[in-house]
Scaffold this active site. Sequence first.
Site, PDB file in Angstrom:
ATOM      1  N   GLU A 396       0.740  -1.110  -0.024  1.00 18.18           N
ATOM      2  CA  GLU A 396      -0.146   0.077  -0.067  1.00 18.18           C
ATOM      3  C   GLU A 396       0.714   1.213  -0.040  1.00 18.18           C
ATOM      4  O   GLU A 396       0.856   1.961   0.762  1.00 18.18           O
ATOM      5  CB  GLU A 396      -0.849   0.090   1.341  1.00 18.18           C
ATOM      6  CG  GLU A 396      -2.052  -0.855   1.254  1.00 18.18           C
ATOM      7  CD  GLU A 396      -2.884  -1.091   2.581  1.00 18.18           C
ATOM      8  OE1 GLU A 396      -4.079  -1.166   2.091  1.00 18.18           O
ATOM      9  OE2 GLU A 396      -2.487  -0.926   3.488  1.00 18.18           O
TER      10      GLU A 396
HETATM   11  C1  TNX Z   1      -4.864  -4.040   4.835  1.00 16.20           C
HETATM   12  S1  TNX Z   1      -3.324  -6.359   3.965  1.00 16.20           S
HETATM   13  C2  TNX Z   1      -3.729  -3.994   5.208  1.00 16.20           C
HETATM   14  C3  TNX Z   1      -3.411  -3.283   6.524  1.00 16.20           C
HETATM   15  C4  TNX Z   1      -4.810  -3.063   7.282  1.00 16.20           C
HETATM   16  C5  TNX Z   1      -5.808  -4.197   7.021  1.00 16.20           C
HETATM   17  C6  TNX Z   1      -7.081  -4.044   7.815  1.00 16.20           C
HETATM   18  C7  TNX Z   1      -2.151  -5.206   4.160  1.00 16.20           C
HETATM   19  C8  TNX Z   1      -0.812  -5.579   3.478  1.00 16.20           C
HETATM   20  N1  TNX Z   1      -2.515  -3.979   4.454  1.00 16.20           N
HETATM   21  O1  TNX Z   1      -2.513  -2.352   6.824  1.00 16.20           O
HETATM   22  O2  TNX Z   1      -4.538  -3.359   8.749  1.00 16.20           O
HETATM   23  O3  TNX Z   1      -6.041  -4.137   5.654  1.00 16.20           O
HETATM   24  O4  TNX Z   1      -7.808  -5.133   7.481  1.00 16.20           O
END
Ligand code: TNX
Length: 700
Positions: A396
């Site tokens: 992300e």
């Molecule tokens: C996605 S999965 C994220 C996390 C969040 C989560 C909450 C991922 C690699 N990143 O930063 O905590 O969703 O469901």
Amino acid sequence: MTRIPARRAAARYGPRCRLPRYPLRRPAAAAALAGLACLLTASGCATGAGRPAPASHPPAAANRPATTAAPAPKPQIVPEPVHVTAGRGRFALTPRTRIVVPPGSAPALTVGRDLAGYLRPATGYPLPVVSGGPQAGAITLVLGRQAGLRADPHGEAYRLDVTQAGATLAAGTAHGLYDAVQTLRQTLPPWISSPRPRPGPWSMPAVQITDYPRYAYRGVMLDIARHYEPPAAVERLISQAAAYKINVLHLHLSDDQGFRLVINGFPRLSKIGGQGSVGTGGQAEDPGGFWTQAQYRAVVADAANHFITVVPEVDSPGHDNAIIMSEYGDTANPRLRHPQDIDCGLHQPPAWDYTEDVGYSAMCPGSRNTWAIMSAIISQLAALSPGPFYDVGGDEVPADVLSQSGYASFINTEARLVHARGKTLMGWADIAGPGTRVRRGSVAEYWQPASSITAQEAVRKGMKVVMTPANHAYLDQKYRAGPRGNAPPGLGQTWACPVGCDLNRAYDWDPGRLVTGVTDRNVIGVEGAVWSETLVNMASVDYMTFPRLMALAEVGWSPAARRSPHSAAHASFMRRVAVQGARLMAAGVNFYPSSEVAWRLAAAGAALTAGRHGRLSGPVATVAAPGLAPGAVSATIHWGDGTATRSAVTGRPPSGTVLNSLYTVHGRHAYARPGLYHGTVTVRAPGHPAVTAPFAARRA
Ligand code: TNX
């Protein structure tokens, strides 16, 4: 495909729906890699001394060995073993039972002591661990090449043979023996997981089990960054997860809201970065915190004692606001020069953001200061973690925060640092994107249900894949969403599970068939991810984790099967989970009493002594009734002298998400004559099969 920044994607697809950063491209054939399984077993096993036996022993009379050889019921084991054949009769533990290990084998001795440590608290028996050959009436551990056990590439295969004459656990490795121990525990009544003596009887049905895992990697990830958890809480999770043959603990140690480990040379990372958590203002609920390196080491050692490998993760280059906020102003640090240049995030200067927002922070790949900090983190964590993996995170980072080439250059530099420390690179599957150069055999965690691109990119780069699809394996997602969802409303997210992801969601999928082109040639295992934005304490973590982690453990361990509702596998799983509720309750572990499960009642009788005039009054049995209020349960006591009374069941009803109250059956009686009476307590609740527990009462 156009690249969409995370926040705009969020606006388009719902609050937590993620899109891949990149269009699909990239040729090259995927090649299977050998050796990861071996890497996984390199975690080693440390020694673990058994706990001393509690002083008080329940009456032996309540624990008579079975003498008849009736067909034995099939034990209800999670995860489902590969082969189970029910035998005849039962084998009962007694105060004289011994645990026998092969002479001269330190690893077998260690596992033998583990077994004693599991069985002593509830039985109160001494269960000495002695060395010798197989013995009648004993639990015998055999370590070495096993006839009839096929060569298991993961080194976890085992056999468990229970006959009326004893129990034998056999495996080629200590890890296999340990797995056999976990299975054996589940052949005993649920009260075996109680931390204090219970009266038994402690018998297991005769059975022959041959078992080995489908995947080498069966993980649980805990996010101690969004909300801090102390080492003791994590160790509790370790012991619960190990019971279901989970063998990896992935620790998410850093995120925008908190950095949780002391890093030598960078004290501000923990002193400043350790103080926040999601929702702070939430300081009153969660003041944050961090672990010392000694505490981290102790958790790693505790995990190793449970044959669990720790995978450390410091997420980067995004999800890094706590690092940036700690080091941006670290101008007196001799290792840094003008450290303000570490910040490539949207906020200049950076600012704390304790919301659940994501995708705004990034460390700059071109800053020397960034690498002074990151190399200290990577080298220290790699040295503290004996397991094969180091996880760089890598998820992300929207394209409007860091360009694709900037992102790739960051991951490539990190990969070199990780390799230089002798570790295998691991990260969220985003690290397989364009421009990253990762060694074949590096590991990508596939998490994004909105797109399978990242997993396919990973396979094209010769990476191995751990399956963590958010809509099956994110244990922070609500069980039920909407107005009738689970309480309290603030607990759990919904972005991957708009109507909720109950137990069946965690169970009904196949890691080797979920993503086109990503098969068991590429997949090394599964992981349940416990993100903690909404989880402020361990009771909530337990509640969200169980029973779903059992489903993931089965998906990771047991052979592939059709698992859809109405399938035989599904019915069998739900039946086997139904008896796990009482096990968790006896162990004091919170869980969600999913309505998908026909939870089984369980009762354990007490050892009673009548007072003056043969009178007694007090608790006669303890009851586990998952999901039921005490008023929904009733009991009948047969006193063993031909009389019976009905009795109320009392206790603390479930409140919100805190479930774990065992109930009590109180009785009042007068025995006319001296003697030892064998009574029973029968517990009933509408829609549940009744259960009966023996108790013993003595009138002098
Ligand atoms: C996605 S999965 C994220 C996390 C969040 C989560 C909450 C991922 C690699 N990143 O930063 O905590 O969703 O469901």
